[in-house]
Write a protein that holds these residues in place. Sequence first.
Motif, PDB file in Angstrom:
ATOM      1  N   UNK A 108       1.009  -1.363  -0.471  1.00  0.00           N
ATOM      2  CA  UNK A 108      -0.105   0.183   0.062  1.00  0.00           C
ATOM      3  C   UNK A 108       0.689   1.111  -0.520  1.00  0.00           C
ATOM      4  N   UNK A 109       1.875   1.247   0.579  1.00  0.00           N
ATOM      5  CA  UNK A 109       3.116   2.544   0.736  1.00  0.00           C
ATOM      6  C   UNK A 109       3.442   2.826  -0.426  1.00  0.00           C
ATOM      7  N   UNK A 110       3.682   1.703  -1.340  1.00  0.00           N
ATOM      8  CA  UNK A 110       4.488   1.989  -2.344  1.00  0.00           C
ATOM      9  C   UNK A 110       3.722   1.674  -3.674  1.00  0.00           C
ATOM     10  N   UNK A 111       4.127   2.156  -4.720  1.00  0.00           N
ATOM     11  CA  UNK A 111       3.174   2.481  -5.560  1.00  0.00           C
ATOM     12  C   UNK A 111       3.986   2.114  -6.737  1.00  0.00           C
ATOM     13  N   UNK A 200      12.361  -3.149  -9.755  1.00  0.00           N
ATOM     14  CA  UNK A 200      10.733  -2.320  -9.654  1.00  0.00           C
ATOM     15  C   UNK A 200      11.610  -1.060  -9.679  1.00  0.00           C
ATOM     16  N   UNK A 201      10.328   0.053  -9.722  1.00  0.00           N
ATOM     17  CA  UNK A 201      10.482   0.903  -9.243  1.00  0.00           C
ATOM     18  C   UNK A 201       9.655   2.029  -7.601  1.00  0.00           C
ATOM     19  N   UNK A 202       9.961   2.203  -7.353  1.00  0.00           N
ATOM     20  CA  UNK A 202       8.946   2.405  -6.078  1.00  0.00           C
ATOM     21  C   UNK A 202       8.811   4.227  -5.643  1.00  0.00           C
ATOM     22  N   UNK A 203       7.071   4.568  -5.711  1.00  0.00           N
ATOM     23  CA  UNK A 203       6.732   6.235  -5.636  1.00  0.00           C
ATOM     24  C   UNK A 203       5.853   5.797  -4.602  1.00  0.00           C
ATOM     25  N   UNK A 204       5.910   7.092  -3.624  1.00  0.00           N
ATOM     26  CA  UNK A 204       5.036   6.876  -2.257  1.00  0.00           C
ATOM     27  C   UNK A 204       3.347   7.049  -3.418  1.00  0.00           C
ATOM     28  N   UNK A 318      11.740  -1.005   5.519  1.00  0.00           N
ATOM     29  CA  UNK A 318      11.097  -0.138   6.273  1.00  0.00           C
ATOM     30  C   UNK A 318      11.569   1.672   5.896  1.00  0.00           C
ATOM     31  N   UNK A 319      13.112   1.250   7.125  1.00  0.00           N
ATOM     32  CA  UNK A 319      13.317   2.568   7.170  1.00  0.00           C
ATOM     33  C   UNK A 319      14.250   2.814   5.723  1.00  0.00           C
ATOM     34  N   UNK A 320      14.849   1.677   5.776  1.00  0.00           N
ATOM     35  CA  UNK A 320      15.850   1.871   4.125  1.00  0.00           C
ATOM     36  C   UNK A 320      15.400   2.486   3.005  1.00  0.00           C
ATOM     37  N   UNK A 321      13.977   2.045   3.055  1.00  0.00           N
ATOM     38  CA  UNK A 321      13.216   2.126   1.784  1.00  0.00           C
ATOM     39  C   UNK A 321      12.102   3.839   1.934  1.00  0.00           C
ATOM     40  N   UNK A 322      11.691   4.438   3.148  1.00  0.00           N
ATOM     41  CA  UNK A 322      11.874   5.529   3.508  1.00  0.00           C
ATOM     42  C   UNK A 322      12.786   6.646   3.828  1.00  0.00           C
ATOM     43  N   UNK A 333       4.330  13.061  -3.551  1.00  0.00           N
ATOM     44  CA  UNK A 333       4.022  12.465  -2.010  1.00  0.00           C
ATOM     45  C   UNK A 333       4.837  13.236  -1.017  1.00  0.00           C
ATOM     46  N   UNK A 334       4.660  12.580   0.201  1.00  0.00           N
ATOM     47  CA  UNK A 334       5.361  12.632   0.953  1.00  0.00           C
ATOM     48  C   UNK A 334       5.162  12.201   2.184  1.00  0.00           C
TER      49      UNK A 334
END
Length: 456
Positions: A108-111, A200-204, A318-322, A333-334
């Motif tokens: 859910x966090x990452x698109x 894969x690429x991640x955006x909020x 999670x910390x690493x990704x954020x 998004x932030x």
Amino acid sequence: MTPRIVLVLGTTGVGKSKLAIRLAQALNGEIINADAMQVYRGFDVVTNKVTLAERMGIPHHLMDFVDPKGEYSVRQFLSDATNVIDEIHGRNKLAILVGGTHYYLQSLIWDGTLVHTLPNISREGSNEFDSEEPLRRRVIAVLDSNTDSESANSALYELLKEVDPVMAERWHPNDFRKIRKSLQLYADTGKRNSDLLANQTKTLRYPTCLLWLYADWPILDDRLDARVDEMIERGMFDEIRASKTLFPAQDPDYTRGVHQIIGFKEFHDYLQKEKSIAPNDHPHSDELHVLREEGLTRMKIGTRQYARRQVRWIKNKLFKDLGSVKKDEPSGNTVTFHVLDTTELEKWDEVVEQPAISAVAAFMKNEPLESTAPAPTPVLESLLLSAHPPSEIAEAQPKKPPVDRTLYICPVCVEPDSTPKKVHGEGNWKAHLTSKMHRRALRRAGANAEGSDGEN
């Protein structure tokens, strides 16, 4: 306008549901369940669902709605959760997600995560089977056989080593659920799990406020043990017995669906033995009592181990990704991240509830949080030192002075190997000069000097 969401996450037993309900009351919100086992109907005690009375009239979505004979996937959760978020936003309310199932939260966090980008493929009725390469056909055949035994599971791991050595190295040989999932991805897409992850690429997906509830391990372990005892008093065994009626198979697959609930596998031997003896003999069966106590121990250990896995995911993943989220995030998004110490429940209002309400209120207004939060507790200071905080958190930490590595050599003290004593850093050198060891060495040196003078 993209909805803003709040995620209340953390281990089991830290008060996530309690805080989510208070946030919903204070900030006009509704709650979305993000616990993979609480989506199934029934089993309210063993999954620790919040009761109707405890919900205080706050709507709870995606809870207690899936047939326990079926399976609910992360893809289904993502689809349902995004729809519910849109509906809540349409009512001008705040969507508050609460749960500890990390693959639900991550999707859910990452698109752009794996589950979101894969096509929804079904092999049933497909004409592609004959055209697929031999290795993929073999994987499909093995998965479709649905055999669950120690030898079959071992064969799955060996097959994964052949198909995707990178993922085989990552997963433990006994983690059959993840092994099967990696093979399933290959069967469905023809692409290796490791290649899909690498590309894969991640955006909020949403502007997000994360609230991590944490408790000191010794306190939390006691709390979790007590909760298991309370579950038994509230009728947990009746629910587990009901599962045996619902699923009459002698050896269900405890890596899939509702069978993954902690307690089902742990009391398997106890319930099997219980069925084999007359009810009147239960209180007099020493063997039954031993199996019950062994199951209880396994459940408590399993619960504590699950809590540690949840924390490892938050700290290491999670910390690493954020931390990689940039202020010029393409999605616009932030994310804001707050850690709240739930070790001392008697201080709940002061150190958990009120800071959380203030943080979310500021987030909803897109305003900076006023610096009125209580000072970090020793538990949180230790936690943050052991984790890899997001960049914004790291930037907010006081800059530490560079470490003094200046080498000092003491002319009178020696190391155990008889070489001169070496000390790094001015502070350590000053401490050494006032130490008992150094003073003793000085006295010995003085005595030796006097002895030498006398001989001359």
